[in-house]
Scaffold this active site. Structure first.
Site, short mmCIF file in Angstrom:
data_model
loop_
_atom_site.label_atom_id
_atom_site.label_comp_id
_atom_site.label_asym_id
_atom_site.label_seq_id
_atom_site.Cartn_x
_atom_site.Cartn_y
_atom_site.Cartn_z
N GLY A 145 66.58 37.93 77.89
CA GLY A 145 65.75 37.70 79.07
C GLY A 145 65.46 36.24 79.33
O GLY A 145 65.69 35.72 80.42
N ALA A 146 64.98 35.57 78.29
CA ALA A 146 64.63 34.16 78.44
C ALA A 146 64.33 33.57 77.07
O ALA A 146 64.21 34.32 76.09
CB ALA A 146 63.40 33.99 79.34
N MET A 147 64.19 32.24 77.01
CA MET A 147 63.99 31.58 75.72
C MET A 147 62.95 30.48 75.83
O MET A 147 63.01 29.65 76.73
CB MET A 147 65.35 31.02 75.26
CG MET A 147 65.30 30.34 73.92
SD MET A 147 64.81 31.50 72.60
CE MET A 147 63.89 30.40 71.54
N GLU A 148 62.03 30.48 74.86
CA GLU A 148 60.82 29.66 74.92
C GLU A 148 60.98 28.24 74.38
O GLU A 148 60.00 27.65 73.93
CB GLU A 148 59.72 30.38 74.13
CG GLU A 148 59.92 30.42 72.59
CD GLU A 148 60.58 31.68 72.05
OE1 GLU A 148 61.31 32.34 72.83
OE2 GLU A 148 60.38 32.00 70.87
N ASN A 149 62.18 27.64 74.41
CA ASN A 149 62.38 26.28 73.91
C ASN A 149 61.23 25.36 74.33
O ASN A 149 60.81 25.38 75.48
CB ASN A 149 63.68 25.72 74.47
CG ASN A 149 64.80 26.72 74.41
OD1 ASN A 149 65.15 27.21 73.35
ND2 ASN A 149 65.33 27.08 75.56
N GLU B 168 57.24 33.80 77.91
CA GLU B 168 57.79 32.54 77.37
C GLU B 168 56.71 31.46 77.33
O GLU B 168 56.63 30.69 76.38
CB GLU B 168 59.00 32.06 78.18
CG GLU B 168 60.12 33.09 78.33
CD GLU B 168 60.55 33.78 77.05
OE1 GLU B 168 60.46 33.18 75.97
OE2 GLU B 168 60.97 34.96 77.12
N HIS C 140 54.45 31.96 74.35
CA HIS C 140 55.08 31.53 73.09
C HIS C 140 54.72 30.09 72.71
O HIS C 140 54.85 29.71 71.56
CB HIS C 140 56.61 31.60 73.21
CG HIS C 140 57.21 32.90 72.75
ND1 HIS C 140 56.86 33.52 71.57
CD2 HIS C 140 58.20 33.66 73.28
CE1 HIS C 140 57.60 34.62 71.42
NE2 HIS C 140 58.42 34.74 72.44
N1 TRP Z 1 62.68 34.41 71.83
C1 TRP Z 1 63.23 35.04 73.00
C2 TRP Z 1 62.08 35.80 73.60
O1 TRP Z 1 61.72 36.85 73.18
C3 TRP Z 1 64.37 35.97 72.69
C4 TRP Z 1 65.74 35.43 72.88
C5 TRP Z 1 66.22 34.81 73.97
C6 TRP Z 1 66.83 35.54 72.00
N2 TRP Z 1 67.54 34.55 73.78
C7 TRP Z 1 67.95 34.99 72.61
C8 TRP Z 1 66.98 36.07 70.75
C9 TRP Z 1 69.18 34.95 72.00
C10 TRP Z 1 68.22 36.03 70.12
C11 TRP Z 1 69.31 35.47 70.75
O2 TRP Z 1 61.43 35.37 74.46
ZN ZN Z 2 59.59 36.40 72.82
#
Ligand code: TRP
Ligand code: ZN
Length: 869
Positions: free
Chosen positions: A260-264, A297, A300
């Site tokens: 879905g998305a990533m919290e960088n 996100e 996070h």
């Molecule tokens: N940390 C992300 C979330 O839950 C999850 C996530 C996004 C992820 N991209 C990924 C986990 C790729 C494993 C691989 O918001």
């Molecule tokens: Zn998450």
């Protein structure tokens, strides 16, 4: 397979031998050969001068220690071992990667015309050799160099500190992130975008620049994402007292993304599905999904980034807690009852299904081969239920005290689930010793309740027995601490106060033993109990309710969730009953009083429209199939279909009246309007199965001024296989075939097409529709994932064609995108639950897959577990 993948165990955790305090990265971006220079400041912690770095698919160009070439090293497939290092040193590593060839979408890859990264969980090792584990926290400084015309925006974490141009049309930007972080939170993006800018001032007065980057031409579609971000920032200050901690917050939307998305840190990367929306292209649930994921996100930043995970077994520490936070955010902004209903649906459907299959695991797993396989509904959604149970046991005030203590103790560090529970326990004084079992025990507890009213003593006793059946990963189960929320009603609907030992007691009972009895005093008549209110624990409830009690609760329960749940229990009774009848060759039956109960809800104008819509929604096929040891695909499908058509026929006048009354002229996305559309479209879903269906659906499609109503018409036409289906599908495709994201809705309808030629149409769509690509996870999940998950009759057809198709697709994805392949294989893994003929065919496909010679660790782990059954 090159090498049998090795399992890792939670109990084997050891501290790292070295840490890296600072890293300076330089990326010289080129499509097929990007040079990555990493200068790390390495500090020895343990008694060893050998440093083992992770790496995956890297070409090593050079190693230097304190500026001098170094040859005391050894390279293996996934490691770089560097020997004889001084206690402190500056380590320079130069590697080469190929972003264009990266179809796995992990590490540095190209999405459309842009470069982007995905590093969680273990993707950073595909960028450079590193201590790629979440308990190594470093300060990152990143310089990005690329062609200025093609990539005007060069982004990374933290603050932009310097930029410049070089010869031959290239430019560079240098970023510095002041917060030490693990490598999985690193991000880089380079590309050309439309940018939406806004600004937020935190409650302590920090001015934050907000930027959302989307593909050119999509600027208007990023508005709702920005609103959602600002709402998230405000909500986290108000409810949790948490503020943002950098001067800039960036979100980039990309089309190729596995999740879905990533919290960088400071630079979220999003699947464009969770950013882009406008009235013409997005449904109400898309809008709500964007709000939830933007919130997730953002939240996070504290629960995940400021306090991160010690190791990946602790994933639920950040994910369960952050899902809990995003659910609360959506509930505070919208309808709490509707949110709870939908979240509980996920647990009762997908999560209970996972518990009952070969991938069962506790929210804190003990054994992992491929971490990507553990981003599951169990870690996320059940993880959130475990946090929610603590919230129920402690109450909001104590829970917030626990959060404060958690941050006091662990801010800036990598923590464990145990650390979180300790903070909650210490802040509240509430004993969570037995409660901790929720972290280590997998499976779905069954709570069997019986009641006894003693008229002469005026006491009412509830006897509660708990039992957790063995799961694939774990045979022996212990009694859990289960918060069990109950309320009692008199026959006139009055609430009967819960009293024990002469005193009023709380609605939440502490169930802690295999079996225990709770006796309530001063109960002057035999009460009707409302049990497991708010789904106070992720368990299956067994209580022998009569139809009269359930229809009573549908009207009189004080809490909306309980009223909805009573309706669901009533439906469940008759779904089970009718599956048995169908299996015995009998017709289905649905008594008049059941129909009347639903009529009563439909006609009750004191109820919220959104709530009525939920009551009238039948449980999903997946949820229902979980009620049976052996899944009878055809009987379940037939019963769900016939209950729907029966309700449609019996309630046609009321449904039609409601449908016409709720017509809206203007489109707004406030919660009242969403609720009204939702009810109107539920009515349409029923009416599609009546005589007027085709005409109503066709008219709605052509009159619609928003995507919610368009899709409701298309879905109704599909479900009821109406004559207008073809022309609506054609019209939609003609209109949207240039836009993959909008076509996903159309692909999902083809995926779930109940017609017997569905698979032929899917194959044809794959080979000839201009918007389809197996390389794009959204397209693949919409068309093919929907077929596997939500087209039971065609997927499980006894010719075996559905299974063979699944085998073909997963083989291809195994080579291009293993994470996506593993996400799609679940549908094949439940084979012991089907009849012998289907079992044999399913197993044959799994065996073919496990024999692949380039089998990924992702599939290896799941397939071997499945075949152990
Ligand atoms: N940390 C992300 C979330 O839950 C999850 C996530 C996004 C992820 N991209 C990924 C986990 C790729 C494993 C691989 O918001
Ligand atoms: Zn998450």
């Amino acid at each position: 397979m090159a090498q049998t993948p090795q399992a890792k165990y939670r109990n084997d955790y050891t501290q790292p031998s070295h840490t890296i305090t600072d890293i300076e990265l330089t990326f010289d971006l080129h499509d097929t050969a990007t040079t990555v220079t990493a200068v790390s400041y390495v500090k020895q912690l343990a008694d060893s001068n050998t440093l083992c770095l992770h790496g995956d698919g890297l070409t090593l160009e050079a190693i230097k220690v304190d500026g001098a070439d170094w040859d005391a090293y050894e390279q293996s497939q996934d490691q770089l071992e560097i020997r004889d290092l001084p206690v402190h040193c500056e380590l320079t590593i130069i590697t080469l990667v190929n972003p264009e060839a990266n179809t796995a979408l992990e590490g540095l890859y190209k999405s459309g015309g842009a470069f982007c990264t995905q590093c969680e969980a273990e993707g950073f090792r595909r960028i450079t050799y590193y201590l790629d584990r979440p308990d190594v926290l470093a300060k990152f400084t990143t310089t990005v160099i690329a062609d200025k015309n093609a990539y005007p925006y060069l982004l990374s974490n933290g603050n932009r500190i310097e930029d410049g141009v070089t010869d031959n049309g290239r430019h560079w930007v240098k970023w510095q992130d002041p917060h030490p972080k693990p490598s999985y939170l690193f991000a880089l993006v380079a590309g050309d975008f439309d940018v939406r800018r806004d600004q937020y001032t935190t409650k302590s007065g920090r001015d934050v620049t907000l930027e959302i980057f989307v593909d050119k031409g999509n600027h208007e579609r990023s508005k709702h994402a920005m609103t959602s971000l600002i709402n998230s920032m405000k909500w986290d200050e108000e409810r949790f007292g948490l503020e943002y901690d950098l001067d800039i917050y960036m979100i980039v939307a990309v089309d190729f993304f596995n999740m879905g998305a990533m919290e960088n840190k400071g630079l979220n990367v999003f699947n464009s599905k969770y950013v882009l929306a406008d009235d013409q292209s997005a449904t109400d649930s898309d809008y709500l999904g964007i709000e939830a994921v933007i919130g997730h996100e953002y939240f996070h930043n504290w629960t995940g980034n400021r306090v991160t995970c010690r190791d990946w077994f602790q994933l639920s520490l950040k994910e369960g807690l952050t899902v809990f936070r995003d659910q609360e955010f959506s509930s505070d902004l919208g309808s709490r009852a509707v949110n709870r209903i939908n979240n509980v649906g996920v647990i009762r459907g997908a999560q209970f299904q996972q518990d009952s299959g070969p991938m069962s695991h506790p929210i804190r797993p003990d054994k992992v081969i491929e971490m990507n396989n553990f981003y599951t509904v169990t870690v996320y959604e059940k993880g959130s239920e475990v946090i929610r149970m603590m919230h129920t046991l402690l109450g909001e005030t104590n829970f917030q005290k626990g959060m404060t203590l958690y941050f006091e103790r662990h801010d800036g560090t990598a923590a464990t689930c145990e650390d979180f529970v300790c903070a909650m326990e210490d802040a509240s004084g509430i004993d969570l010793a037995q409660f901790r079992l929720w972290y280590s025990q997998s499976g779905t507890p069954i709570l069997t309740v019986s009641s006894n009213y003693d008229a002469s003593a005026q006491t009412y006793a509830l006897t509660v027995a708990q039992h957790t059946p063995a799961t694939h990963d774990q045979k022996d189960k212990q009694a859990l601490h289960i918060p069990f929320d109950v309320e009692l009603y008199a026959s006139d609907g009055r609430v009967i106060e819960l009293q024990r030992n002469g005193e009023k007691v709380d609605n939440v009972l502490n169930v802690t033993q295999d079996s225990q009895t709770f006796v309530f005093e001063n109960v002057t008549e035999c009460p009707i109990p409302s049990l497991l209110r708010e789904f106070s624990a992720p368990v299956k409830l067994v209580y022998d309710y009569s139809d009269e009690e359930l229809t009573f609760l549908m009207v009189h329960a004080t809490n909306e969730f309980a009223r909805w749940d009573a309706g669901q229990m009533l439906l469940a009774k008759y779904i089970r009953h009718n599956v048995e009848r169908v299996q015995a060759g009998k017709d289905i039956e649905l008594p008049e009083h059941i129909i009347d109960a639903f009529r009563g809800v439909l006609l009750n104008d004191s109820l919220e429209a959104a709530f009525i819509a939920e009551v009238l929604t039948l449980p999903s096929y997946n949820e229902v199939s979980g009620w049976f040891d052996t899944i009878d695909v055809d009987a379940i499908t037939q019963v769900l279909h016939e209950i729907k058509t029966t309700l449609a026929a019996e309630l046609v006048d009321e449904l039609s009246a409601t449908y016409h009354t709720l017509k809206q002229t203007t489109y707004t996305i406030d919660h009242a309007a969403i609720g009204q559309r939702s009810l109107r479209n539920v009515c349409l879903g029923y009416l599609a199965f009546t005589e007027a269906g085709n005409q109503l659906v066709e008219a709605q499609y052509h009159d619609a001024n928003n995507m919610t109503d368009t899709m409701a018409a298309m879905n109704a036409a599909n479900r009821a296989q109406l004559p207008c289906r073809e022309s609506l599908m054609k019209d939609y495709s003609d209109k949207w075939s240039h836009d993959g994201l909008v076509m996903d809705k159309w692909f999902a309808i083809q995926g779930t097409n109940p017609a017997s030629d569905a698979l032929d149409v899917i194959r044809q769509t794959m080979s000839s529709h201009p918007a389809f690509s197996l390389k794009n996870p959204n397209r693949t999940r919409s068309l093919i994932g929907a077929f596997f998950r939500a087209n039971p009759v065609n997927f499980h057809t006894t010719t075996g064609e559905g299974y063979q198709f699944a085998g073909e697709i997963i083989r291809e994805l195994n080579s291009s995108n293993p994470q996506l392949a593993a996400g799609m294989v679940d549908a094949l893994m439940q084979f012991p639950r089907y009849d012998k003929q289907r079992q044999t065919m399913l197993k044959a496909e799994l065996e073919k897959l496990v024999a692949l010679d380039n089998l990924s660790s992702d599939l290896y782990e799941k397939l071997t577990k499945a075949l152990e059954q």
